[in-house]
Design a protein around this motif. Structure first.
Motif, short mmCIF file in Angstrom:
data_model
loop_
_atom_site.label_atom_id
_atom_site.label_comp_id
_atom_site.label_asym_id
_atom_site.label_seq_id
_atom_site.Cartn_x
_atom_site.Cartn_y
_atom_site.Cartn_z
N THR A 402 34.02 35.00 40.92
CA THR A 402 33.68 34.01 41.95
C THR A 402 33.67 34.66 43.32
OG1 THR A 402 36.01 33.35 42.18
CG2 THR A 402 34.65 32.10 40.63
N ASP A 403 34.15 35.90 43.35
CA ASP A 403 34.17 36.68 44.58
C ASP A 403 34.20 38.14 44.19
OD1 ASP A 403 35.87 38.08 46.93
OD2 ASP A 403 34.79 36.35 47.72
N GLN A 404 33.67 39.00 45.07
CA GLN A 404 33.62 40.42 44.76
C GLN A 404 35.02 41.01 44.55
OE1 GLN A 404 31.27 42.68 47.52
NE2 GLN A 404 32.03 44.64 46.79
N ASP A 405 36.02 40.46 45.25
CA ASP A 405 37.38 40.98 45.13
C ASP A 405 37.93 40.82 43.72
OD1 ASP A 405 37.36 41.69 47.77
OD2 ASP A 405 38.42 39.91 48.47
N GLU A 406 37.37 39.89 42.95
CA GLU A 406 37.89 39.66 41.61
C GLU A 406 37.54 40.78 40.63
OE1 GLU A 406 36.57 35.71 40.59
OE2 GLU A 406 38.45 34.86 41.31
N ILE A 407 36.76 41.75 41.08
CA ILE A 407 36.54 42.94 40.25
C ILE A 407 37.86 43.67 40.06
CG2 ILE A 407 35.40 45.19 40.11
CD1 ILE A 407 33.16 44.00 41.87
N ILE A 408 38.65 43.75 41.15
CA ILE A 408 39.90 44.51 41.14
C ILE A 408 41.13 43.62 41.04
CG2 ILE A 408 41.39 46.00 42.56
CD1 ILE A 408 38.95 47.42 43.56
N GLU A 428 25.75 40.49 40.06
CA GLU A 428 25.02 39.23 40.30
C GLU A 428 25.13 38.25 39.14
OE1 GLU A 428 20.63 37.68 41.83
OE2 GLU A 428 21.05 39.82 41.62
N PRO A 429 24.87 38.67 37.88
CA PRO A 429 25.02 37.72 36.77
C PRO A 429 26.45 37.19 36.63
CG PRO A 429 23.76 39.64 36.08
CD PRO A 429 24.32 39.95 37.43
N SER A 685 27.13 32.18 45.18
CA SER A 685 26.72 33.50 44.67
C SER A 685 25.91 34.25 45.71
CB SER A 685 25.91 33.34 43.38
OG SER A 685 26.68 32.73 42.37
N GLN A 686 24.98 33.56 46.35
CA GLN A 686 24.15 34.21 47.36
C GLN A 686 24.97 34.65 48.58
OE1 GLN A 686 21.01 35.24 47.10
NE2 GLN A 686 21.13 34.50 44.99
#
Length: 711
Positions: A402-408, A428-429, A685-686
């Protein structure tokens, strides 16, 4: 290599003679030939237990359990009411048992078994030879090895009988108990092998373990087999698991310190470039270790690391300079080999090598979980890089964002005792899926539908397709993002397998952990590794809420390439996963909803009381890993994660209650919510993607990870 160590020239029965340099070594710690024989016997027995585990993977002694199954006649005539706890009826159970029995004798299965055993035996032979050299008992070790091989063929050896007790009664390899400590878990997984050496003073036992670690590293790799052998030795010597982890960390720092002391990065780069102008060579990027550098392997080894230097940096570990250098063999004489062990000092996982893999998918890269002590110029220092390196690697893979930070963020529960990375794939997906799913599960339509599903159980709903109409109204919001991300996960899994086979992680064992579609990435990765007969790369695997088949054929392949723990975490209350997976084939079951049956060595962990929805895995990873006795967990981060989950649940409940205050019909609310979810999910997302583009991937400029813009 040091084929003969200086202190082994003396009479093996003479313990009164001091070593040539007064260093501690195996022959001074174990001062009699009998004690040294006990060590070789212990190693041989532990190795045999490991081999027996491989053969267990390709056997099926699990009896057909019909205790909870309905009558077969009922199964034939009333399929809507005969669903068992595992989601299959009695007739299905019989067919599944017959299918598994036939599967074991399929040519591909037999071929995989033979390849797995051959790979293990090759590693074991090298270990026996190296240990025999170190304790000056080559002939005795050879005899023990041959005896063990004969016993293995006879299927009647003592250790096999001991190991088989852990899988008796058709239960999983290790029936898991929740809330057990790491030490207790490891003793369950790797039972203590009785040995007189366990009665030695703790200091001597620790030095024995440290010596074996160095001997294993002298093979110029630290494969998953080596790690599991050390775990077995740790339990058998009655040592704490923290001691092994600490020893691994100190050894990693010592090796890198010695290597960096001997290597002038800039000078090395220029020298190798000149030497290799006319020859073909491959280059390895060094990520900010004393400045960027390139090492041409064909140019020969770097300047030797002096034995005294090794001894100095390993001060406090117990062994003296000559002993440490001797046990490390050629590894003690080459900064290139040390670099190869750590993936060129960590640079392969975060350097240009990843660009090649990123071409296969729209977005692919490894991001370090822990970074500290950054400088203003480069963002990091050589000392920081050295301190962050470990002999083991963990890769955490998120299943939606839901946010880029959730990758880490979810993977900060991994402690610095292991070198942790987060895999960034298909940003993106995953954003579209995560935003759609998080908004949907907060909707009134989902809350209402969930109450209806509970009345029939998730399996009855899944198999009969009895989904509430108002829930199907919002299905268009989630189905397309899930289908796209699911398809991308399969390619990402293959790319991950390729990266591991090409040793992006160096010559170190890898632990893989993932939830939701992140678990599916791992699933596809392990299947690809099995197809390529790539053994010894993966130490342990944890799949949480995996949207994958649960059939034994696939899980047997996965078990074959995982040397340590293979854990399937599931919840039969995960209505979200059942809904997402409803249009996929369910004939082989769904791993995230049920236990894996028929494959020894797979640990099934039921977290139904904890996980009532698929999105909860994002916040429960640390707690689940902690409760199953997993290594390398940060307690503080786990507590922070749990607190965050409580806050999320409180917000979701408040939003649902607000919806319930409306006087509109449920179907009308569902239709309005569907339109609202689509709009909000796309907008969020955008916004995240635009924010990412604005940052212009600044972290990549600091060498912290490869990032490719989404197409």
């Amino acid at each position: 290599m040091f084929s003969k160590l200086p202190w082994t020239n003396k009479d093996s029965n003479d313990s009164s003679q001091p070593s040539s340099d007064s260093d501690e070594s195996l022959t001074t710690i174990l001062s009699t030939s009998n004690e040294r024989s006990q060590l070789t016997l212990l190693i041989a027995t532990c190795a045999e237990s490991m081999r027996h585990r491989i053969t267990d993977t390709f056997t099926d002694t699990e009896p057909l359990d019909t205790a909870h199954q309905p009558d077969n006649d009922d199964a034939l005539h009333n399929p809507d009411t005969d669903i068992s706890e595992d989601g299959v009826n009695a007739l299905d159970a019989v067919k599944e048992h017959e299918r598994r029995a036939a599967e074991l004798y399929e040519p591909k299965t037999m071929e995989l078994k033979e390849a797995a055993l051959a790979d293990f035996d090759a590693w074991r032979d090298k270990v026996f030879q190296r240990v025999g050299e170190a304790v000056d008992l080559q002939e005795e070790v050879k005899e023990q090895k041959e005896v063990k091989r004969v016993d293995t063929k006879g299927e009647s050896h003592t250790q096999s009988r001991l190991s088989s007790q852990t899988v008796a009664g058709g239960k999983p390899w290790v029936p898991m108990e929740m809330d057990v400590g790491v030490n207790e878990t490891m003793v369950k997984l790797y039972p203590q092998t009785p040995t007189p050496l366990s009665e030695l003073p703790e200091e001597k036992r620790a030095l024995v373990l440290h010596s074996i670690l160095l001997l294993l590293l002298s093979l110029e790799h630290y494969v998953s087999y080596s790690r599991i052998l050390l775990l077995r030795l740790t339990t058998s010597l009655k040592l704490d698991m923290d001691l092994l982890a600490e020893d691994e960390g100190k050894t990693a720092r010592a090796l890198l310190t010695a290597a960096l002391q001997e290597m002038n990065a800039d000078g090395e780069m220029k020298k190798k470039k000149e030497e290799n102008k006319e020859t073909r060579h491959w280059k390895v990027g060094l990520a900010s270790v004393a400045g960027a550098a390139l090492i041409g392997v064909t140019g020969g080894l770097a300047a030797p690391l002096l034995a005294a230097g090794i001894g100095t940096v390993m001060g406090g570990l117990g062994l003296g300079a000559t002993a440490a250098a001797g046990y490390l063999g050629a590894l003690a004489g080459s900064s290139v080999l040390v670099g190869g062990l750590f993936g060129a000092y960590g640079g392969r996982m975060t350097g240009q090598m990843m660009d090649e893999y990123a071409k296969e998918v729209e977005d692919f890269g490894f991001l370090p979980i822990w970074q500290s002590n950054k400088t203003a110029d480069t963002g990091k220092t050589a000392d920081t890089e050295k301190d962050n390196r470990r002999l083991r690697v963990a890769i955490g893979i998120s299943g939606w964002l839901t946010d880029q930070d959730e990758i880490i963020e979810p993977w900060r529960v991994l402690s610095p005792s292991i070198e942790g990375f987060a895999l960034r794939w298909e940003l993106e997906p995953l954003l579209k899926l995560g935003n759609s799913m998080s908004i949907m599960v907060k909707s009134y339509a989902w809350s209402y539908a969930r109450r209806e599903i509970i009345k029939r159980t998730v399996f009855a709903t899944l198999y009969a397709g009895l989904w509430p109409l108002n829930l199907l109204k919002v299905s268009r919001v989630i189905d397309n993002p899930f289908s796209i991300a699911k398809a991308r996960s399969e390619k990402a899994g293959e790319v991950l397998a390729d990266a591991l086979v090409n040793h992006a992680q160096g010559e170190r064992p890898v632990t893989l952990i993932g939830y939701s579609l992140g678990a599916r990435v791992i699933f596809k990765c392990l299947i690809a590794l099995a197809e390529r007969k790539a053994f010894g790369l993966v130490e342990s695997v944890v799949l949480l809420g995996a949207p994958t088949p649960s059939d034994s054929a696939d899980w047997r392949k996965m078990r074959a390439v995982v040397a340590g723990r293979l854990i399937n975490v599931y919840s039969d209350n995960d209505y979200t996963l059942a809904f997402l997976y409803r249009s996929s084939s369910i004939q082989f079951g769904i791993a995230g909803l049920q236990a894996i049956q028929g494959v020894k060595g797979v640990e099934n962990v039921d977290v139904s009381e904890m996980v009532s929805g698929h999105t909860a895995y994002r916040y429960l990873t640390g707690k689940i890993l902690q409760r199953v006795g997993f290594e390398d967990i940060s307690v503080a981060e786990t507590e922070r994660e749990e607190k965050e989950l409580q806050e999320v649940r409180a917000r979701e409940e408040a939003e649902r209650q607000e919806k319930e205050k409306q006087s509109k019909p449920v179907d009308e609310i569902a239709e309005e919510e569907a339109r609202d979810i689509e709009r909000k999910a796309e907008q969020k997302s955008q916004e995240t993607l635009m924010s990412r583009a604005t940052e212009n991937l600044s972290l990549n400029e600091n060498g912290e990870g490869v990032r490719r813009g989404t197409k």
